[in-house]
Design an enzyme around this catalytic site. Structure first.
Site, mmCIF file in Angstrom:
data_model
loop_
_atom_site.group_PDB
_atom_site.id
_atom_site.type_symbol
_atom_site.label_atom_id
_atom_site.label_comp_id
_atom_site.label_asym_id
_atom_site.label_seq_id
_atom_site.Cartn_x
_atom_site.Cartn_y
_atom_site.Cartn_z
ATOM 1 N N ILE A 58 -11.707 -17.288 -28.755
ATOM 2 C CA ILE A 58 -10.296 -17.141 -28.425
ATOM 3 C C ILE A 58 -9.946 -18.381 -27.591
ATOM 4 C CG2 ILE A 58 -10.907 -15.720 -26.406
ATOM 5 C CD1 ILE A 58 -8.325 -14.236 -26.621
ATOM 6 N N SER A 59 -8.830 -19.030 -27.899
ATOM 7 C CA SER A 59 -8.466 -20.266 -27.203
ATOM 8 C C SER A 59 -8.178 -20.001 -25.728
ATOM 9 C CB SER A 59 -7.211 -20.886 -27.812
ATOM 10 O OG SER A 59 -7.371 -21.062 -29.194
#
Ligand code: SAH
Length: 205
Positions: A58-59
Site C-alpha cells: 500500500i503506498s
C-alpha cells in the site's frame, strides 16, 4: 495518546498538501482497516508504504494524497484506478464523492478489497482483471489513476480517458520511475513529468 490519523494529516500539510477536500478524505478513511490484521493503528498511519501480501504494498500516505490532489477529482466524476491493492486509494477517491471503478490483477487482493470497502461503507466498483485493458464498458473516465508502474503508457487507458480528462501514472522500471500526468485537450494529449517515485511494476500477462 495523540490520534495517529490526525498526526498523519498534520504531516501531509507540512509536506505541502493543501487541498482541503483531500486532507478531509485522508483524515476520514480508516487506513488501518485496509491493512492485513496485525498492523496496530499507529504503524498504519506512518508515512511509509506497508506490505499487503502477494508481494504488493500500500503506498505511503503522502503519495496517495499527492496523486489525489494532482488529479483534482470533482464530486460525481468517473474515476478508474488500476491496481486496487488494499482498496485504500479507492476508498479515498470514494470519500471525495468520485464514481469509482478499480481493477486488480491478483484475485485474493481484489476479493479482500471488495470485502473491506463493503464493511467500511465506501462505494466502489472493483473487478479482478488486467489493468492494461481498462474497463471499456464504463469508459470514458474523467480521471485515471495508475498505482503500479508500466514501462510504457498503456494505450487503451489513454483511449478511455474523457475529453478534459486527467491521468496520473508512475512510468518506467526499477529505480528510474517518474510520475507522469496526461491531460486530454481537444483530442490531443499533453504530458507533464513530475516527481521521481517507486511503485511495484504493472504486471503484463
Ligand atoms: N492502490 C493500492 C496500492 C497498489 S499496489 C492501495 O491503495 O492499496 C499495486 C497493485 O497493482 C498491486 O495490488 C498489484 O497486484 C496491482 N497490479 C499490478 N499489475 C496490474 C495489472 N496489470 N492490472 C491490474 N492490477 C495490477
Amino acid at each position: 495518546m495523540t490520534d495517529p490519523q490526525k498526526l498523519m494529516v498534520e504531516q501531509l500539510k507540512n509536506y505541502g498538501i493543501s487541498d482541503k477536500r483531500v486532507l478531509e478524505a485522508m483524515g476520514k478513511v480508516p487506513r488501518h482497516r485496509f491493512l492485513p490484521a496485525g498492523f496496530f493503528s499507529e504503524a498504519a498511519y506512518g508515512d511509509h508504504p506497508l506490505p499487503i501480501g502477494h508481494e504488493q504494498t500500500i503506498s505511503q500516505p503522502y503519495i496517495v494524497a499527492y496523486m489525489t490532489e494532482r488529479i483534482n477529482l470533482k464530486p460525481g466524476e468517473k474515476v478508474l484506478e488500476i491496481g486496487t491493492g488494499s482498496g485504500y486509494q479507492a476508498a479515498v477517491l470514494a470519500a471525495l464523492d468520485g464514481d469509482v471503478y478499480s481493477i486488480e490483477i491478483v484475485p485474493e487482493l481484489a476479493s479482500h478489497a471488495i470485502e473491506v470497502l463493503k464493511t467500511t461503507g465506501y462505494k466502489c466498483n472493483v473487478k479482478c482483471g488486467d489493468g492494461y485493458q481498462g474497463w471499456p464498458e464504463f469508459a470514458p473516465f474523467s480521471v485515471i489513476i495508475v498505482t503500479c508502474a508500466p514501462q510504457e503508457i498503456p494505450e487503451k487507458l489513454v483511449e478511455q480517458l474523457a475529453e478534459d480528462g486527467r491521468m496520473i501514472l508512475p512510468l518506467g522500471g526499477g529505480f528510474s520511475q517518474r510520475l507522469v500526468i496526461l491531460r486530454k485537450k481537444q483530442g490531443k494529449i499533453e504530458q507533464e513529468e513530475d516527481l521521481p517515485v517507486r511503485f511495484v511494476p504493472m504486471i503484463k500477462k
